[in-house]
Design a protein around this motif. Structure first.
Motif: not given
Length: 131
Positions: A44-45, A51-53, A58-62, A66-69
């Protein structure tokens, strides 16, 4: 984490900083946790964090998700320890070494309002210690 790699050599996705983290488990491996109510909380966590990530991404570009994670995993794994990064520091080593020396000298001179001839020795020792 990417020490010694030039930007041209960076892979699409660097190796994970926490390879054993739950996010890297297969669905089959996660099924073991689903059976136990206490362990189910971990799933659950993980879902809550995903979901939070996704909201943040959604506000990140470039970059890809997977790179964001990977970047978020780096931050959350406390992997920011030591000398790492693509390329070298833009700050010359002499400047990097001079900053603590200058700070030690400035602090000594600021707090020592009544200088004494022996203070020159103390300033010298402070500079050597800071270097």
């Amino acid at each position: 984490l990417t020490r010694g790699w030039s930007p041209a050599q960076l892979p699409q996705l660097p190796p994970p900083t926490a390879p054993d983290a739950l996010r890297h488990w297969t669905e089959e491996e996660k099924q073991v946790l689903v059976q136990d109510p206490a362990a189910r909380k971990l799933i659950d966590l993980l879902e809550q964090q995903n979901r939070l990530w996704k909201e943040k991404f959604a506000r990140v570009k470039g970059m890809t998700f997977e790179q964001f994670q990977w970047a978020m995993e780096v931050v959350h794994s406390r992997a920011f320890c030591g000398n790492f990064g693509a390329g070298s520091s833009p700050v010359p080593p002499l400047v990097t070494a001079a900053v603590p020396v200058a700070a030690a000298a400035a602090g000594f001179l600021h707090y020592n309002q009544n200088p004494d001839p022996s203070d020159a020795l103390m300033v010298g020792l402070a500079l050597v210690a800071a270097a």
